[in-house]
Design an enzyme around this catalytic site. Structure first.
Site, mmCIF file in Angstrom:
data_model
loop_
_atom_site.group_PDB
_atom_site.id
_atom_site.type_symbol
_atom_site.label_atom_id
_atom_site.label_comp_id
_atom_site.label_asym_id
_atom_site.label_seq_id
_atom_site.Cartn_x
_atom_site.Cartn_y
_atom_site.Cartn_z
ATOM 1 N N GLU A 175 -4.532 4.861 5.618
ATOM 2 C CA GLU A 175 -4.368 4.415 4.221
ATOM 3 C C GLU A 175 -4.656 5.521 3.201
ATOM 4 O O GLU A 175 -3.843 5.754 2.310
ATOM 5 C CB GLU A 175 -5.256 3.195 3.947
ATOM 6 C CG GLU A 175 -5.100 2.722 2.508
ATOM 7 C CD GLU A 175 -5.843 1.440 2.198
ATOM 8 O OE1 GLU A 175 -5.787 0.488 2.993
ATOM 9 O OE2 GLU A 175 -6.472 1.404 1.133
ATOM 10 N N ARG A 230 0.806 -1.228 0.000
ATOM 11 C CA ARG A 230 0.000 0.000 0.000
ATOM 12 C C ARG A 230 0.835 1.272 0.000
ATOM 13 O O ARG A 230 0.434 2.284 0.581
ATOM 14 C CB ARG A 230 -0.992 0.034 1.189
ATOM 15 C CG ARG A 230 -1.993 -1.099 1.222
ATOM 16 C CD ARG A 230 -2.917 -1.121 0.002
ATOM 17 N NE ARG A 230 -3.652 -2.363 0.004
ATOM 18 C CZ ARG A 230 -3.193 -3.469 -0.595
ATOM 19 N NH1 ARG A 230 -2.061 -3.444 -1.287
ATOM 20 N NH2 ARG A 230 -3.890 -4.571 -0.562
ATOM 21 N N SER A 243 -11.179 1.169 3.319
ATOM 22 C CA SER A 243 -10.427 0.958 4.566
ATOM 23 C C SER A 243 -9.633 2.208 4.924
ATOM 24 O O SER A 243 -8.985 2.793 4.056
ATOM 25 C CB SER A 243 -9.435 -0.191 4.406
ATOM 26 O OG SER A 243 -10.125 -1.364 4.030
HETATM 27 C C1 LIG Z 1 -15.328 1.099 -1.297
HETATM 28 C C2 LIG Z 1 -13.848 1.203 -1.514
HETATM 29 C C3 LIG Z 1 -13.090 0.042 -1.596
HETATM 30 C C4 LIG Z 1 -11.708 0.110 -1.782
HETATM 31 N N1 LIG Z 1 -11.002 -1.039 -1.853
HETATM 32 C C5 LIG Z 1 -9.670 -1.003 -2.014
HETATM 33 C C6 LIG Z 1 -8.916 -2.208 -2.066
HETATM 34 O O1 LIG Z 1 -9.459 -3.308 -1.987
HETATM 35 N N2 LIG Z 1 -7.582 -2.121 -2.213
HETATM 36 C C7 LIG Z 1 -6.935 -0.912 -2.325
HETATM 37 O O2 LIG Z 1 -5.707 -0.892 -2.471
HETATM 38 N N3 LIG Z 1 -7.631 0.258 -2.296
HETATM 39 C C8 LIG Z 1 -8.970 0.238 -2.141
HETATM 40 N N4 LIG Z 1 -9.679 1.400 -2.079
HETATM 41 C C9 LIG Z 1 -8.972 2.698 -2.185
HETATM 42 C C10 LIG Z 1 -8.954 3.276 -3.640
HETATM 43 O O3 LIG Z 1 -10.089 2.913 -4.348
HETATM 44 C C11 LIG Z 1 -7.725 2.828 -4.413
HETATM 45 O O4 LIG Z 1 -6.560 3.155 -3.698
HETATM 46 C C12 LIG Z 1 -7.663 3.467 -5.805
HETATM 47 O O5 LIG Z 1 -6.568 2.931 -6.502
HETATM 48 C C13 LIG Z 1 -7.580 4.984 -5.756
HETATM 49 O O6 LIG Z 1 -7.885 5.459 -7.048
HETATM 50 P P1 LIG Z 1 -8.430 6.945 -7.291
HETATM 51 O O7 LIG Z 1 -8.338 7.217 -8.753
HETATM 52 O O8 LIG Z 1 -9.758 7.137 -6.691
HETATM 53 O O9 LIG Z 1 -7.341 7.797 -6.502
HETATM 54 P P2 LIG Z 1 -7.533 9.243 -5.861
HETATM 55 O O10 LIG Z 1 -8.266 9.150 -4.591
HETATM 56 O O11 LIG Z 1 -8.041 10.210 -6.862
HETATM 57 O O12 LIG Z 1 -6.008 9.605 -5.538
HETATM 58 C C14 LIG Z 1 -5.296 8.927 -4.540
HETATM 59 C C15 LIG Z 1 -3.876 9.526 -4.461
HETATM 60 O O13 LIG Z 1 -3.199 9.293 -5.684
HETATM 61 C C16 LIG Z 1 -2.843 10.536 -6.302
HETATM 62 N N5 LIG Z 1 -3.086 10.344 -7.741
HETATM 63 C C17 LIG Z 1 -4.263 10.043 -8.348
HETATM 64 N N6 LIG Z 1 -4.075 9.892 -9.667
HETATM 65 C C18 LIG Z 1 -2.749 10.103 -9.893
HETATM 66 C C19 LIG Z 1 -1.936 10.100 -11.055
HETATM 67 N N7 LIG Z 1 -2.443 9.848 -12.281
HETATM 68 N N8 LIG Z 1 -0.614 10.372 -10.914
HETATM 69 C C20 LIG Z 1 -0.084 10.629 -9.688
HETATM 70 N N9 LIG Z 1 -0.794 10.664 -8.561
HETATM 71 C C21 LIG Z 1 -2.121 10.389 -8.665
HETATM 72 C C22 LIG Z 1 -3.738 11.587 -5.682
HETATM 73 O O14 LIG Z 1 -3.150 12.868 -5.709
HETATM 74 C C23 LIG Z 1 -3.871 11.040 -4.269
HETATM 75 O O15 LIG Z 1 -2.742 11.389 -3.519
HETATM 76 C C24 LIG Z 1 -11.070 1.375 -1.900
HETATM 77 C C25 LIG Z 1 -11.843 2.545 -1.824
HETATM 78 C C26 LIG Z 1 -13.213 2.475 -1.633
HETATM 79 C C27 LIG Z 1 -14.014 3.736 -1.575
#
Ligand SMILES: Cc1cc2nc3c(=O)[nH]c(=O)nc-3n(C[C@H](O)[C@H](O)[C@H](O)COP(=O)(O)OP(=O)(O)OC[C@H]3O[C@@H](n4cnc5c(N)ncnc54)[C@H](O)[C@@H]3O)c2cc1C
Length: 344
Positions: free
Chosen positions: A334, A161, A238
């Site tokens: 996280e 993570r 989480s």
């Molecule tokens: C219901 C639910 C279930 C989830 N289950 C899991 C799971 O099983 N496993 C897990 O690991 N995570 C899980 N997550 C967390 C999340 O969905 C993941 O970490 C996902 O990969 C984040 O993607 P995002 O585009 O929404 O990121 P964002 O929330 O938009 O960004 C997260 C971080 O990454 C940065 N970022 C985003 N895009 C880029 C880019 N292109 N370049 C550089 N930096 C960037 C942002 O600035 C921020 O710091 C879950 C979340 C929810 C709500």
């Protein structure tokens, strides 16, 4: 009307945005980078907003929403295919594409919200699979060099993570290259609960479609998906990473009936959700103003009426403090807590 961070995050929290720039096609990137450089503040990068807690005061600088789409398949060798995916493509759509094309390696990531571009940031993973298992390289914009760079997966600092992108943050990921195996069977099941959900045994390799359908159903049943409405509809999944613990702490947790996993480094890891329940919280527990444990699991905090980012952070601190004081185990948050920049 001013754009709000709340409109772009799954917690639906966060204040006004200085300037919203949306990256929809790789050709528009030079213009976006130029618009960002016109500001004094660094850009805040937004994918699906499913892993971030953004300030109530908002972000006065440029916010770049990554919405570029496109998947290109390129044979690597007889057994493997590279998928070059634009960063704004939803991770779940990439899983579907791989399943439809008989490509294995990301099937157990089905149903995770967010974009593929954010997946390397926290080495997104589930059910024993992580994006680092198949990531070959990324193309990123380096804000110091003001140029696009190619970074092999081995140089991304991918750990449980986390990655250099999470801890350093000089790069915006524009595309990722995944190296997937040609196979209509999923990777071996290594996670006991997944084996039970799929009605199979550890080590088995179910058909890809069976794996993705089973994972999505298990996620919904255990509160690992965002319901479209209702009390759990505002969340970031989480809130703590399963912590690495000492052997003595592992023995103590086992004596109290808690699960212990073995990390990739061979050291024991506790279940953050179990620790939160052990210190007295349960699904539905109120933690701070407008912030509750989700109705299905204590490890997910949800925002309800009167919630703010400040009360969400307060809830995180309360849980960390109680777990630390009761068990001696330190929990790491996280999701990314985005710090606002004070307005001059
Ligand atoms: C219901 C639910 C279930 C989830 N289950 C899991 C799971 O099983 N496993 C897990 O690991 N995570 C899980 N997550 C967390 C999340 O969905 C993941 O970490 C996902 O990969 C984040 O993607 P995002 O585009 O929404 O990121 P964002 O929330 O938009 O960004 C997260 C971080 O990454 C940065 N970022 C985003 N895009 C880029 C880019 N292109 N370049 C550089 N930096 C960037 C942002 O600035 C921020 O710091 C879950 C979340 C929810 C709500």
């Amino acid at each position: 009307m001013t754009e709000q961070l709340a409109d772009h995050t799954t917690l639906r929290l966060g204040g006004p945005i200085g300037q919203l720039l949306t990256h929809t096609h790789r050709d528009d990137w030079p213009d976006i980078a130029q618009a960002v450089r016109a500001h004094d503040l660094p850009p805040l990068i937004l994918g699906g907003g499913s892993n971030m807690i953004t300030p109530d005061a908002g972000y006065p600088g440029p916010v770049v929403r990554i919405a570029s789409r496109g998947i290109r398949a390129r044979p690597f060798d007889d057994e493997r295919v590279d998928l070059v995916v634009q960063a704004g493509e939803p991770l779940d759509r990439v899983v579907d594409y791989a399943t439809e094309h008989g490509l294995s390696g990301i099937e157990y990531l089905a149903g995770i919200p967010g974009t593929i571009g954010a997946a390397p940031v926290q080495n997104t993973g589930a059910y024993g699979q992580e994006i680092s298992d198949t990531l070959a390289s990324i193309t990123a914009y380096d804000w110091r060099l003001q140029a696009a760079v190619q970074i092999p997966a081995s140089a991304c600092g991918l750990t449980h993570r986390s990655s250099h992108f999470k801890t350093i943050g000089n790069w915006t990921i524009l595309s990722v290259t995944l190296r997937l195996r040609r196979s209509t069977s999923a990777a071996p099941v290594t996670y006991q609960r997944l084996a039970e959900a799929l009605g199979t045994s550890l080590g088995s390799q179910p058909p890809l479609a069976t794996a993705t359908t089973g994972v999505r159903a298990d996620r919904t049943a255990h509160g690992l998906s965002i319901p479209p409405s209702g009390p759990d509809s505002r969340q970031v999944g989480s809130v703590f990473i399963n912590p690495t613990i000492t052997q003595a702490q592992a023995e103590h947790i086992k004596q109290h009936g808690g699960p212990i996993h073995q990390g990739d480094d061979g050291r024991p890891r506790a279940s953050a959700g179990w620790l939160i329940e052990y210190v007295g919280h349960s699904p539905g527990s109120p933690i701070a103003t407008g912030i509750h444990c989700s109705t299905k699991r204590a490890l997910t905090l949800v925002a309800r009426e009167r919630a703010t980012s400040a009360t969400f952070e307060e809830a995180l601190q309360r849980l960390r403090h109680t777990v630390r004081a009761t068990t001696g185990v330190a929990l790491d948050v996280e999701p990314q807590i985005i710090k606002g920049v004070p307005l001059a």
